[in-house]
Design an enzyme around this catalytic site. Structure first.
Site, PDB file in Angstrom:
ATOM      1  N   HIS A 155       1.017  -1.135   0.316  1.00 14.07           N
ATOM      2  CA  HIS A 155       0.180   0.068  -0.049  1.00 14.07           C
ATOM      3  C   HIS A 155       0.641   1.113  -0.350  1.00 14.07           C
ATOM      4  O   HIS A 155       2.156   0.740   0.581  1.00 14.07           O
ATOM      5  CB  HIS A 155      -0.541  -0.256   0.801  1.00 14.07           C
ATOM      6  N   PRO A 156       0.457   2.042  -0.812  1.00 11.12           N
ATOM      7  CA  PRO A 156       2.115   3.401  -0.433  1.00 11.12           C
ATOM      8  C   PRO A 156       0.929   5.039  -0.228  1.00 11.12           C
ATOM      9  O   PRO A 156       1.847   5.525   0.148  1.00 11.12           O
ATOM     10  CB  PRO A 156       0.732   3.801  -1.999  1.00 11.12           C
ATOM     11  N   CYS A 157       0.479   4.452   0.631  1.00  6.98           N
ATOM     12  CA  CYS A 157      -0.317   5.479   2.078  1.00  6.98           C
ATOM     13  C   CYS A 157       0.981   5.982   2.800  1.00  6.98           C
ATOM     14  O   CYS A 157       0.828   7.324   2.811  1.00  6.98           O
ATOM     15  CB  CYS A 157      -1.453   4.957   3.288  1.00  6.98           C
ATOM     16  N   LYS A 158       2.329   5.365   3.116  1.00 11.39           N
ATOM     17  CA  LYS A 158       2.590   5.952   3.631  1.00 11.39           C
ATOM     18  C   LYS A 158       4.735   6.541   2.490  1.00 11.39           C
ATOM     19  O   LYS A 158       5.416   6.768   2.903  1.00 11.39           O
ATOM     20  CB  LYS A 158       4.198   4.742   5.279  1.00 11.39           C
ATOM     21  N   THR A 159       4.143   5.703   0.916  1.00  9.55           N
ATOM     22  CA  THR A 159       5.035   6.130   0.335  1.00  9.55           C
ATOM     23  C   THR A 159       5.845   7.231   0.259  1.00  9.55           C
ATOM     24  O   THR A 159       6.955   8.141   0.129  1.00  9.55           O
ATOM     25  CB  THR A 159       5.388   5.959  -0.754  1.00  9.55           C
TER      26      THR A 159
END
Length: 207
Positions: A155-159
């Site tokens: 998941h890219p939410c913290k990228t």
């Protein structure tokens, strides 16, 4: 620096990364596709065949619905033999988050997908409790945005937050070669190794 990556820079860096991969025979390939707005885009993919030991319980217990006799009880195989999983890694741009996203699939030799509840068993990088918790906090099963088949996604939410700190010392986001740094950091969780030779080749500005 925001930690995001503009689409056009993603496409440029993806092409550059795959050129480096070709020089290193590392297996990454650019693939053309059109999104839901008929916009022509590219993502890049690597397919690997990963061996595992049939006597290893963590691999044997992939899915109770799979006939494990094809691995353990077949006369062709002995305990300690290596069999194989096919893993496919795709890096696709997310318009929603303005960052790259890593998707992957893992299949048995009979074509069955390794199910969500057991997917962590195949990654030796998850060798401690903390890493395992981190894995389950960021991996989810989704429909692949291009093929629409089941896949797993980091998941890219913290990228953006992660990459903001990683690229903070670069003069600008283009100089940082965002994709290489992101993939080196993210891929390690799912046994996707990025050779250090990529960094050595970056000194060649003609690429």
């Amino acid at each position: 620096m925001s930690g995001t990556l503009p689409l056009q820079l993603f496409l440029a860096q993806a092409e550059r990364f795959c050129k480096l991969s070709d020089l290193l025979n590392d297996g990454w390939k650019l693939i053309d596709y059109a999104n839901s707005y008929s916009q022509k885009l590219k993502f890049f993919r690597k397919q690997v065949i990963r061996p595992f030991n049939i006597s290893n319980a963590s691999y044997m217990d992939i899915d109770t619905d799979v006939d494990n006799s094809i691995y353990a009880n077949n006369d062709e195989y002995d305990a300690g033999d290596e069999l194989f999983l096919t893993l496919v890694y795709d890096v696709i741009y997310s318009d929603s988050y303005s960052v790259p996203v890593l998707y992957f699939t893992a299949h048995h030799v009979d074509g069955q997908m390794v199910p969500y509840k057991h997917i962590s068993n195949i990654f030796s990088s998850l060798h401690c409790h903390a890493m395992m918790n981190q894995f389950w906090n960021c991996v989810t099963q989704v429909d692949h945005p291009v093929s629409h088949a089941p896949a797993y996604m980091l998941h890219p939410c913290k990228t953006s937050a992660m990459m903001s700190s990683v690229t903070s010392n670069a003069a600008n986001i283009q100089d940082s070669f965002y994709l290489l740094q992101w993939l080196s950091t993210t891929g390690s969780m799912v046994n996707l190794d990025i050779p250090v030779d990529y960094l050595k080749l970056l000194s060649n500005h003609s690429l």
